[in-house]
Design an enzyme around this catalytic site. Structure first.
Site, PDB file in Angstrom:
ATOM      1  N   LYS A  31      39.272  50.027  81.188  1.00  0.00           N
ATOM      2  CA  LYS A  31      39.963  51.020  80.352  1.00  0.00           C
ATOM      3  C   LYS A  31      39.111  51.438  79.158  1.00  0.00           C
ATOM      4  CE  LYS A  31      43.431  48.273  79.474  1.00  0.00           C
ATOM      5  NZ  LYS A  31      42.921  47.077  80.176  1.00  0.00           N
ATOM      6  N   ARG A  58      52.201  48.745  76.660  1.00  0.00           N
ATOM      7  CA  ARG A  58      51.968  47.576  77.504  1.00  0.00           C
ATOM      8  C   ARG A  58      53.262  46.972  78.018  1.00  0.00           C
ATOM      9  NH1 ARG A  58      46.575  46.074  75.784  1.00  0.00           N
ATOM     10  NH2 ARG A  58      45.795  44.296  76.963  1.00  0.00           N
ATOM     11  N   ARG A 103      31.821  39.872  79.737  1.00  0.00           N
ATOM     12  CA  ARG A 103      31.903  40.960  78.753  1.00  0.00           C
ATOM     13  C   ARG A 103      31.367  40.505  77.399  1.00  0.00           C
ATOM     14  NH1 ARG A 103      37.454  44.080  77.765  1.00  0.00           N
ATOM     15  NH2 ARG A 103      38.266  42.004  77.329  1.00  0.00           N
ATOM     16  N   ARG A 114      34.483  37.951  72.947  1.00  0.00           N
ATOM     17  CA  ARG A 114      35.821  37.907  72.370  1.00  0.00           C
ATOM     18  C   ARG A 114      36.450  36.532  72.549  1.00  0.00           C
ATOM     19  NH1 ARG A 114      38.922  43.155  74.501  1.00  0.00           N
ATOM     20  NH2 ARG A 114      40.504  41.546  74.779  1.00  0.00           N
ATOM     21  N   ARG A 151      46.413  36.241  80.366  1.00  0.00           N
ATOM     22  CA  ARG A 151      46.509  37.697  80.143  1.00  0.00           C
ATOM     23  C   ARG A 151      46.810  38.419  81.447  1.00  0.00           C
ATOM     24  NH1 ARG A 151      40.898  38.326  77.876  1.00  0.00           N
ATOM     25  NH2 ARG A 151      41.235  40.576  77.832  1.00  0.00           N
TER      26      ARG A 151
HETATM   27  P1  ADP Z   1      41.930  44.204  77.323  1.00  0.00           P
HETATM   28  O1  ADP Z   1      41.174  45.499  77.057  1.00  0.00           O
HETATM   29  O2  ADP Z   1      41.025  43.135  77.821  1.00  0.00           O
HETATM   30  O3  ADP Z   1      43.128  44.398  78.182  1.00  0.00           O
HETATM   31  P2  ADP Z   1      42.943  44.540  74.644  1.00  0.00           P
HETATM   32  O4  ADP Z   1      41.809  44.662  73.700  1.00  0.00           O
HETATM   33  O5  ADP Z   1      43.619  45.794  75.071  1.00  0.00           O
HETATM   34  O6  ADP Z   1      42.440  43.715  75.913  1.00  0.00           O
HETATM   35  O7  ADP Z   1      44.048  43.565  74.084  1.00  0.00           O
HETATM   36  C1  ADP Z   1      43.723  42.274  73.611  1.00  0.00           C
HETATM   37  C2  ADP Z   1      45.012  41.574  73.158  1.00  0.00           C
HETATM   38  O8  ADP Z   1      45.588  42.305  72.073  1.00  0.00           O
HETATM   39  C3  ADP Z   1      46.113  41.506  74.210  1.00  0.00           C
HETATM   40  O9  ADP Z   1      45.958  40.369  75.071  1.00  0.00           O
HETATM   41  C4  ADP Z   1      47.353  41.394  73.317  1.00  0.00           C
HETATM   42  O10 ADP Z   1      47.507  40.082  72.803  1.00  0.00           O
HETATM   43  C5  ADP Z   1      47.004  42.303  72.158  1.00  0.00           C
HETATM   44  N1  ADP Z   1      47.464  43.683  72.397  1.00  0.00           N
HETATM   45  C6  ADP Z   1      46.682  44.781  72.590  1.00  0.00           C
HETATM   46  N2  ADP Z   1      47.433  45.874  72.792  1.00  0.00           N
HETATM   47  C7  ADP Z   1      48.731  45.460  72.749  1.00  0.00           C
HETATM   48  C8  ADP Z   1      49.981  46.094  72.922  1.00  0.00           C
HETATM   49  N3  ADP Z   1      50.070  47.405  73.194  1.00  0.00           N
HETATM   50  N4  ADP Z   1      51.095  45.339  72.819  1.00  0.00           N
HETATM   51  C9  ADP Z   1      51.037  44.027  72.545  1.00  0.00           C
HETATM   52  N5  ADP Z   1      49.902  43.357  72.395  1.00  0.00           N
HETATM   53  C10 ADP Z   1      48.749  44.054  72.491  1.00  0.00           C
HETATM   54  P1  ADP Z   2      39.283  46.760  79.693  1.00  0.00           P
HETATM   55  O1  ADP Z   2      39.251  47.638  78.457  1.00  0.00           O
HETATM   56  O2  ADP Z   2      40.160  47.325  80.771  1.00  0.00           O
HETATM   57  O3  ADP Z   2      39.608  45.334  79.393  1.00  0.00           O
HETATM   58  P2  ADP Z   2      36.361  47.042  79.671  1.00  0.00           P
HETATM   59  O4  ADP Z   2      36.084  48.519  79.677  1.00  0.00           O
HETATM   60  O5  ADP Z   2      36.191  46.306  78.403  1.00  0.00           O
HETATM   61  O6  ADP Z   2      37.824  46.770  80.327  1.00  0.00           O
HETATM   62  O7  ADP Z   2      35.432  46.390  80.808  1.00  0.00           O
HETATM   63  C1  ADP Z   2      35.439  44.977  81.065  1.00  0.00           C
HETATM   64  C2  ADP Z   2      34.021  44.531  81.445  1.00  0.00           C
HETATM   65  O8  ADP Z   2      33.662  45.091  82.709  1.00  0.00           O
HETATM   66  C3  ADP Z   2      32.936  44.991  80.480  1.00  0.00           C
HETATM   67  O9  ADP Z   2      31.952  43.981  80.416  1.00  0.00           O
HETATM   68  C4  ADP Z   2      32.376  46.276  81.094  1.00  0.00           C
HETATM   69  O10 ADP Z   2      31.012  46.481  80.766  1.00  0.00           O
HETATM   70  C5  ADP Z   2      32.547  45.990  82.585  1.00  0.00           C
HETATM   71  N1  ADP Z   2      32.921  47.178  83.368  1.00  0.00           N
HETATM   72  C6  ADP Z   2      33.747  48.177  83.010  1.00  0.00           C
HETATM   73  N2  ADP Z   2      33.903  49.081  84.014  1.00  0.00           N
HETATM   74  C7  ADP Z   2      33.163  48.619  85.052  1.00  0.00           C
HETATM   75  C8  ADP Z   2      32.902  49.105  86.393  1.00  0.00           C
HETATM   76  N3  ADP Z   2      33.481  50.221  86.841  1.00  0.00           N
HETATM   77  N4  ADP Z   2      32.087  48.362  87.164  1.00  0.00           N
HETATM   78  C9  ADP Z   2      31.524  47.215  86.706  1.00  0.00           C
HETATM   79  N5  ADP Z   2      31.713  46.710  85.468  1.00  0.00           N
HETATM   80  C10 ADP Z   2      32.524  47.393  84.638  1.00  0.00           C
END
Ligand code: ADP
Ligand code: ADP
Ligand code: ZN
Length: 208
Positions: free
Chosen positions: A13, A88, A122, A155, A166
């Site tokens: 994302k 979410r 990551r 992270r 998660r």
């Molecule tokens: P990822 O991109 O790996 O899904 P995020 O950076 O979006 O992780 O979120 C990291 C953490 O921040 C989540 O596991 C949650 O604890 C919190 N968080 C992020 N967005 C929300 C949301 N919309 N509602 C509740 N908690 C959130």
């Molecule tokens: P999210 O926000 O959904 O948690 P991220 O964009 O942070 O996901 O991506 C998670 C990890 O996967 C990062 O290390 C990123 O560089 C890698 N990644 C993202 N998209 C792809 C893809 N299409 N193929 C392979 N690796 C990816």
């Protein structure tokens, strides 16, 4: 252009949101980034959010809804926005409905094993937030950001136990949003297993 990126942790994302934001000049709004920033700054919001995030749970809706309502009221959102990681759960989706309409919800999906491996590898820039992957998308100089030269960090919640939690939280609380937005309405399903540029090419088909 009011967009949502929906999908499990690690589906890409943030990676896609960055591309949309820079090509279309709309803000990338990541609630995760806002919450991590609050933790770094030691604000009340950060203090309240930290324990939920470290346990892989959702931060309470009231806190997150308020952050997003405020952020969406900024002038830079007038032409549109990319929400990454919000809503979410259903409560958040309903709160959002009262603030702004949504044009398209992109659902990025990926096999569970791939998600786990992506999250474990990551790294992100401690300063500008740029996202890397140790194997798929490594920085030019190990440990440092290509764009701003600052240190890359892992992270706190990208640890095996928290990753599992998660993913469970996603299945239970976030997945119902797929039906809520509905494939026959505004939701577009994407194969996030493809390389990032291919995923992005799919997204662009739905953008002006
Ligand atoms: P990822 O991109 O790996 O899904 P995020 O950076 O979006 O992780 O979120 C990291 C953490 O921040 C989540 O596991 C949650 O604890 C919190 N968080 C992020 N967005 C929300 C949301 N919309 N509602 C509740 N908690 C959130
Ligand atoms: P999210 O926000 O959904 O948690 P991220 O964009 O942070 O996901 O991506 C998670 C990890 O996967 C990062 O290390 C990123 O560089 C890698 N990644 C993202 N998209 C792809 C893809 N299409 N193929 C392979 N690796 C990816
Ligand atoms: Zn950087």
């Amino acid at each position: 252009m009011n967009l949502i990126l929906l999908g499990p942790p690690g589906s890409g994302k943030g990676t896609q949101a960055e591309k949309i934001s820079s090509d279309y000049d709309v803000p990338h709004i990541s609630t995760g980034n806002i919450l991590r920033h609050a933790i770094d700054q030691g604000t009340d919001l950060g203090l309240s959010a930290k324990k939920y995030m470290n346990e892989g749970k959702l931060v309470p809706d009231e806190l997150v809804d308020e952050i997003v309502a405020e952020r969406l009221s900024f002038l830079d959102c007038n032409r549109g926005f990319v929400l990454d990681g919000f809503p979410r759960d259903l409560t958040q989706a309903k709160a959002l409905e009262g603030i702004r309409g949504i044009d398209t919800v992109f659902l990025v999906e990926c096999p569970q094993q791939t998600l786990i491996s992506r999250l474990s590898n990551r790294r992100e820039c401690s300063s500008c937030g740029k996202i890397y992957h140790l194997l798929n998308n490594p920085p030019n100089r190990e440990g440092f950001c290509d764009d701003c030269g600052n240190k890359l960090i892992q992270r706190a919640d990208d640890q095996p136990q928290t990753i599992k939690k998660r993913l469970t939280t996603y299945e239970k609380e976030t997945k119902p949003l797929i039906d809520y937005y509905g494939e026959e309405r505004i939701l577009v399903r994407l194969d996030g297993f493809q390389n990032p540029d291919t995923v992005y090419a799919e997204i662009k088909k739905y953008l002006p």
